[in-house]
Design a protein around this motif. Sequence first.
Motif, PDB file in Angstrom:
ATOM      1  N   LYS A   8       0.827  -1.209   0.000  1.00 57.21           N
ATOM      2  CA  LYS A   8       0.000   0.000   0.000  1.00 57.21           C
ATOM      3  C   LYS A   8       0.859   1.256   0.000  1.00 57.21           C
ATOM      4  CE  LYS A   8      -3.522   2.309   2.864  1.00 57.21           C
ATOM      5  NZ  LYS A   8      -4.326   2.193   4.101  1.00 57.21           N
ATOM      6  N   PHE A   9       1.893   1.271   0.836  1.00 58.15           N
ATOM      7  CA  PHE A   9       2.776   2.429   0.921  1.00 58.15           C
ATOM      8  C   PHE A   9       3.986   2.193   0.025  1.00 58.15           C
ATOM      9  CE2 PHE A   9       0.261   2.788   4.747  1.00 58.15           C
ATOM     10  CZ  PHE A   9       0.007   4.150   4.820  1.00 58.15           C
ATOM     11  N   CYS A  10       3.929   2.745  -1.175  1.00 61.96           N
ATOM     12  CA  CYS A  10       5.016   2.627  -2.138  1.00 61.96           C
ATOM     13  C   CYS A  10       4.938   3.830  -3.072  1.00 61.96           C
ATOM     14  CB  CYS A  10       4.927   1.320  -2.923  1.00 61.96           C
ATOM     15  SG  CYS A  10       3.437   1.191  -3.919  1.00 61.96           S
ATOM     16  N   LEU A  11       5.950   4.008  -3.866  1.00 65.00           N
ATOM     17  CA  LEU A  11       6.007   5.167  -4.749  1.00 65.00           C
ATOM     18  C   LEU A  11       5.180   4.926  -5.997  1.00 65.00           C
ATOM     19  CD1 LEU A  11       7.200   7.923  -5.498  1.00 65.00           C
ATOM     20  CD2 LEU A  11       9.204   6.726  -6.385  1.00 65.00           C
ATOM     21  N   GLU A  12       4.213   5.820  -6.236  1.00 68.12           N
ATOM     22  CA  GLU A  12       3.378   5.750  -7.442  1.00 68.12           C
ATOM     23  C   GLU A  12       3.347   7.143  -8.070  1.00 68.12           C
ATOM     24  OE1 GLU A  12      -0.083   2.717  -7.190  1.00 68.12           O
ATOM     25  OE2 GLU A  12      -0.063   3.763  -5.273  1.00 68.12           O
ATOM     26  N   ARG A  13       4.242   7.351  -9.014  1.00 70.79           N
ATOM     27  CA  ARG A  13       4.391   8.677  -9.604  1.00 70.79           C
ATOM     28  C   ARG A  13       3.119   9.171 -10.297  1.00 70.79           C
ATOM     29  NH1 ARG A  13       9.727   6.605 -10.927  1.00 70.79           N
ATOM     30  NH2 ARG A  13      11.315   7.764  -9.759  1.00 70.79           N
ATOM     31  N   SER A  14       2.306   8.243 -10.781  1.00 75.86           N
ATOM     32  CA  SER A  14       1.089   8.636 -11.497  1.00 75.86           C
ATOM     33  C   SER A  14       0.099   9.375 -10.608  1.00 75.86           C
ATOM     34  CB  SER A  14       0.417   7.399 -12.107  1.00 75.86           C
ATOM     35  OG  SER A  14       0.019   6.496 -11.082  1.00 75.86           O
ATOM     36  N   ARG A  15       0.228   9.253  -9.283  1.00 77.98           N
ATOM     37  CA  ARG A  15      -0.721   9.897  -8.366  1.00 77.98           C
ATOM     38  C   ARG A  15      -0.188  11.222  -7.815  1.00 77.98           C
ATOM     39  NH1 ARG A  15      -2.158   5.453  -3.991  1.00 77.98           N
ATOM     40  NH2 ARG A  15      -4.140   6.552  -3.808  1.00 77.98           N
ATOM     41  N   ARG A  16       1.028  11.595  -8.186  1.00 74.07           N
ATOM     42  CA  ARG A  16       1.681  12.752  -7.585  1.00 74.07           C
ATOM     43  C   ARG A  16       0.915  14.056  -7.821  1.00 74.07           C
ATOM     44  NH1 ARG A  16       6.399  14.835  -5.599  1.00 74.07           N
ATOM     45  NH2 ARG A  16       7.100  16.840  -6.444  1.00 74.07           N
ATOM     46  N   GLN A  17       0.554  14.344  -9.055  1.00 74.05           N
ATOM     47  CA  GLN A  17      -0.091  15.628  -9.348  1.00 74.05           C
ATOM     48  C   GLN A  17      -1.455  15.744  -8.675  1.00 74.05           C
ATOM     49  OE1 GLN A  17       1.424  18.221 -10.623  1.00 74.05           O
ATOM     50  NE2 GLN A  17       3.250  16.913 -10.781  1.00 74.05           N
ATOM     51  N   GLU A  18      -2.211  14.663  -8.673  1.00 68.93           N
ATOM     52  CA  GLU A  18      -3.527  14.702  -8.032  1.00 68.93           C
ATOM     53  C   GLU A  18      -3.391  14.908  -6.526  1.00 68.93           C
ATOM     54  OE1 GLU A  18      -7.649  14.534  -7.382  1.00 68.93           O
ATOM     55  OE2 GLU A  18      -6.388  15.041  -9.102  1.00 68.93           O
ATOM     56  N   ALA A  19      -2.410  14.244  -5.901  1.00 63.98           N
ATOM     57  CA  ALA A  19      -2.200  14.426  -4.465  1.00 63.98           C
ATOM     58  C   ALA A  19      -1.811  15.871  -4.150  1.00 63.98           C
ATOM     59  CB  ALA A  19      -1.115  13.467  -3.970  1.00 63.98           C
ATOM     60  N   ARG A  20      -0.965  16.447  -4.965  1.00 60.53           N
ATOM     61  CA  ARG A  20      -0.555  17.837  -4.739  1.00 60.53           C
ATOM     62  C   ARG A  20      -1.734  18.791  -4.932  1.00 60.53           C
ATOM     63  NH1 ARG A  20       5.095  18.558  -4.647  1.00 60.53           N
ATOM     64  NH2 ARG A  20       5.053  20.605  -5.652  1.00 60.53           N
ATOM     65  N   ALA A  53       8.697   4.318   2.979  1.00 52.50           N
ATOM     66  CA  ALA A  53       8.237   3.283   2.053  1.00 52.50           C
ATOM     67  C   ALA A  53       7.736   3.891   0.748  1.00 52.50           C
ATOM     68  CB  ALA A  53       7.136   2.443   2.703  1.00 52.50           C
ATOM     69  N   CYS A  54       7.288   5.148   0.815  1.00 52.50           N
ATOM     70  CA  CYS A  54       6.845   5.868  -0.381  1.00 52.50           C
ATOM     71  C   CYS A  54       7.995   6.606  -1.062  1.00 52.50           C
ATOM     72  CB  CYS A  54       5.731   6.848  -0.030  1.00 52.50           C
ATOM     73  SG  CYS A  54       4.187   6.048   0.472  1.00 52.50           S
ATOM     74  N   GLY A  55       9.217   6.335  -0.623  1.00 49.27           N
ATOM     75  CA  GLY A  55      10.388   6.908  -1.276  1.00 49.27           C
ATOM     76  C   GLY A  55      10.719   8.317  -0.866  1.00 49.27           C
TER      77      GLY A  55
END
Length: 415
Positions: free
Chosen positions: A186-198, A301-303
């Motif tokens: 669950k806690f890992c790096l997912e670059r595709s979600r970065r812009q939406e999270a920001r 864990a999310c880098g």
Amino acid sequence: MRQKNVLIVTAVAGFLCQFEKNTVGILRRAGARIHYASDFDFPAYEFDEEYFAENEIKVHPLSIRKSPVRIRDNFRALAELVRIIRREEIHVVHCHNPVGGVLGRLAARLSGRKVQVIYTAHGFHFYKGGPLTSWLLFYPVERVLARLTDVLVTINREDRQCAERFILKKGGRVEAIPGTGIDTDKFCLERSRRQEARRVMGVKEGELCLMTAALLDREKNCQTVLRALEELGDIPCQYVLCGEGPLRPLLEREIRRRGLEGRVRLMGFRRDMDFLLQGADLFLFPSLREGLGMAALEAMACGLPVVAADSRGTREYVRQGENGFLCGGRKPDEFAWAVRALWQGKDLRAAMGREARRMSLQFSRQRAEEKMKEIYRSIGVWGEEAEDEEKTGYGEETGSQRHHECVRSQSFLSA
């Protein structure tokens, strides 16, 4: 094997959902009846009623209070616990938090039943360099109550070394676990979600996103970060603070007084930290006293590199200059220096993030669960039937998750 009645005791109600879901999963697969006694009047974390219903956990409200000076309430809670242990024919008491550990162990002894006791110390309140008052108040109590303990579980090396000097119940022992375990799938790096999270956090393009996730109380020490932000006025950044607690009104006043309204966002308690962490660049962990610090490990864990207060807990996983920085807990200038260094060194930030991810795998949920199963096996709760059920059901799911996690982690670490 006879079905066991297991009573979990904590001082704050939300603690079970926040930190002990792994334990609940183990007990359910072992076929145990789970009982939970806590203070449901003042939950420090979000209380999830559906979780208790889904997992068939029988709830027992207690008069217990987190503060040891609430003597009348806690004496009442002790009597309530004794009645619960007798009425529900409890076989095992697993207690947490200092006050929960005191009352749970005393109640097991006073109940007159043959009860096995596990006490998980999520960071002793006495520690090297800690206040003298904590040593005078908590150390003698822990030393005496160790004699009522079958298994004393610690989560860092300093606490384990201290606990090994205690005398436990005959046949008792000290065990160490890697915290409550991170779900590294669950806690890992997912670059595709970065812009939406920001976007959700209100972080603008080009801004450095600093994040803390913590209970808002004095020990978590978020005021030090606010003071550090004053020294970082030339750096475009947003400080996102996730959590609730008694100190929120004071922090809100401090933010206004320092003119930081446009640079700090209080997000409240969040259930989607795995998502929000995708939008962060650094994780700040200024907590003054940590037994371990699962929030920081989830960020790793999310880098994310971690800038943390130097404590026995954070020293377990933060390697100075490799995956983060350790700072003096009350030294905002050191936090400001570390943030500035990581702002200026984008390549350094990326390298530290990869090292952070690697380190976090040592604290995975799988490792924590295996250790807790060994502990429950030693007291007769986890047996061959549970092993067989896990191999045919849960074990296959875990294996699939572990493979999925491994593939994702390898791809991101090599990026």
